[in-house]
Design an enzyme around this catalytic site. Structure first.
Site, PDB file in Angstrom:
ATOM      1  N   ASP A  93       0.851  -1.185   0.000  1.00 47.32           N
ATOM      2  CA  ASP A  93       0.000   0.000   0.000  1.00 47.32           C
ATOM      3  C   ASP A  93       0.890   1.241   0.000  1.00 47.32           C
ATOM      4  OD1 ASP A  93       0.903   0.336   2.588  1.00 47.32           O
ATOM      5  OD2 ASP A  93      -1.002  -0.117   3.537  1.00 47.32           O
ATOM      6  N   ASP A 271      -7.824  -7.295   1.071  1.00 53.12           N
ATOM      7  CA  ASP A 271      -6.857  -7.462   2.155  1.00 53.12           C
ATOM      8  C   ASP A 271      -7.500  -7.004   3.436  1.00 53.12           C
ATOM      9  OD1 ASP A 271      -5.386  -4.798   3.411  1.00 53.12           O
ATOM     10  OD2 ASP A 271      -6.330  -4.416   1.471  1.00 53.12           O
ATOM     11  N   CYS A 309     -13.450 -27.768   8.464  1.00 48.61           N
ATOM     12  CA  CYS A 309     -12.187 -27.163   8.033  1.00 48.61           C
ATOM     13  C   CYS A 309     -11.122 -28.238   7.833  1.00 48.61           C
ATOM     14  CB  CYS A 309     -11.711 -26.154   9.077  1.00 48.61           C
ATOM     15  SG  CYS A 309     -10.161 -25.324   8.669  1.00 48.61           S
ATOM     16  N   CYS A 311      -7.786 -27.453   7.711  1.00 51.57           N
ATOM     17  CA  CYS A 311      -6.480 -26.872   8.034  1.00 51.57           C
ATOM     18  C   CYS A 311      -5.715 -27.759   9.014  1.00 51.57           C
ATOM     19  CB  CYS A 311      -6.647 -25.464   8.591  1.00 51.57           C
ATOM     20  SG  CYS A 311      -7.068 -25.353  10.349  1.00 51.57           S
ATOM     21  N   CYS A 314      -7.130 -27.638  12.735  1.00 50.50           N
ATOM     22  CA  CYS A 314      -8.345 -28.399  13.003  1.00 50.50           C
ATOM     23  C   CYS A 314      -8.102 -29.906  12.904  1.00 50.50           C
ATOM     24  CB  CYS A 314      -9.446 -27.969  12.037  1.00 50.50           C
ATOM     25  SG  CYS A 314     -10.099 -26.315  12.399  1.00 50.50           S
ATOM     26  N   HIS A 340      -5.300 -21.037  11.561  1.00 52.78           N
ATOM     27  CA  HIS A 340      -6.654 -21.470  11.201  1.00 52.78           C
ATOM     28  C   HIS A 340      -7.405 -20.370  10.467  1.00 52.78           C
ATOM     29  CE1 HIS A 340     -10.805 -22.799  11.430  1.00 52.78           C
ATOM     30  NE2 HIS A 340     -11.079 -21.608  11.924  1.00 52.78           N
TER      31      HIS A 340
END
Length: 376
Positions: A93, A271, A309, A311, A314, A340
């Site tokens: 940015d 974002d 999930c 991931c 998890c 996560h």
């Protein structure tokens, strides 16, 4: 040879699109969520783990990196990619948001923004030319034009003045980008549409940016306290004022339902600090809505944060263990909760891309919102 920058739209569903941005450092699948790496790190995450979550691109912050460790130092150390160990695209940015958020430390003029560092009080001038130079030194792949952001509650005169100045700064940013030789390298530059919630101001801003010419276009000045209804009202017209063949980036957004609604309205890139900041404070995002893992009801809960999930968190650890870590103030708690959340956001983007490709976005979005709201 890979093109410096290209954007291909693969499928549409209503106003939503899915596609690919191609750059020398890799492809960016859209709609895309960019984890925020303000100070050359996605907080509590290693770069390899960020990539494993599905992230194609991350964001760095011009203002913070110019103050610490310094853009010139990062350049001497091989640029931001080598410095932080991330070899894929980086968007930086321009510092315009900090002009507003740190307004008590700044003084604005046509030249730019004079400010005192929030770290040590040293004085600096951030101009369009200096912002572009800093982003070049950092090695940014997608450079943002310098702009002036004002709250949506500002008077119409203030909003109009800030938008018009932002367009003059956009031209200076584009000229500095070209003069610095970045155009021939693995870099692109995006302009930022301003104009608060006013359709006429937004159209004037879009027209000015299109006249200058950019690789992509951001929608700035939203997610600054106006609320979701007002933001969506603006997004009902703002994306359509920008070129259909270029990527559209909604800056600083946001909550999962914000992103879903913005994708429905034609936005391609996002974002936000929310998944990382929430992870560090004990909030997890799940398909049944956010949960506060500090809550006593999780003290003996042996289930995963989100049963749907996939991931690593998890798959390995229980809510009870995460509850313990966060309540005990253990660093691992912040790390696992953040991991996560980043995975949740990336899976949400993958699901959105699939829904658009298969022509079922409305059904997916309605189901997502219903399930997400049910757990709140």
């Amino acid at each position: 040879m890979t093109a410096r920058f290209s954007f291909a739209i693969h499928a549409t569903d209503g106003r939503a699109r899915t596609g690919t941005i191609t750059m020398k450092r890799g492809e960016i699948r859209t709609p895309a969520f960019m984890p925020v790496g303000t100070a050359a790190t996605v907080k509590a995450m290693k770069p390899g783990d960020v990539r494993a979550s599905g992230a194609d691109i991350i964001l760095g912050n011009t203002y913070h990196l110019m103050l610490r460790p310094g853009a010139e130092r990062v350049d001497r150390l091989g640029g931001l990619h080598g410095f932080m160990g991330w070899d894929r695209p980086i968007l930086t940015d321009s510092g315009g948001y900090q002009v507003m958020s740190l307004a008590e430390l700044t003084k604005r003029s046509e030249d730019g923004v004079a400010f005192k560092s929030h770290l040590d009080g040293t004085r600096h001038l951030l101009s369009p030319e200096r912002s572009i130079e800093i982003q070049r030194l950092l090695g940014s792949n997608i450079v943002m034009a310098f702009d002036e952001l004002v709250p949506t509650t500002s008077t119409r005169d203030v909003q109009a003045s800030a938008m018009e100045r932002s367009m003059r700064w956009a031209k200076r940013s584009r000229d500095a980008f070209n003069a610095g030789g970045q155009h021939a390298e693995d870099n692109a530059i995006f302009g930022i549409q301003q104009g608060a919630l006013d359709e006429g101001f937004r159209k004037a801003s879009a027209d000015a940016l299109i006249d200058i010419g950019f690789d992509g276009y951001a929608i700035g000045g939203l997610a600054v306290g106006e609320g979701q209804e007002a933001m969506f009202g603006c997004l009902d017209f703002a994306p359509g004022q920008l070129p259909v063949e270029k990527p559209r980036y909604l800056m600083g957004v946001g909550k999962p339902t914000d992103i879903v609604g913005a994708v429905e309205r034609g936005v391609d890139m996002f974002d936000c600090v929310l998944p990382t900041r929430s992870g560090r404070t004990g909030q997890a995002f799940t398909r049944q809505g956010p949960i506060n893992i500090r809550n006593a009801r999780f003290a003996e809960d042996q289930g995963p944060l989100d049963p749907a999930c996939g991931c690593p968190v998890c798959a390995t650890w229980s809510r009870a263990y995460l509850h313990h870590l966060v309540r005990a103030g253990e660093i691992l708690g912040a790390m696992l909760m953040t991991e996560h959340n980043i995975w949740f956001y990336q899976q949400m983007m993958a699901d959105l891309r699939a829904a658009i490709s298969e022509g079922r976005l409305t059904a997916f979005a309605d189901d997502f919102r219903a399930r997400y709201a049910a757990g709140q």
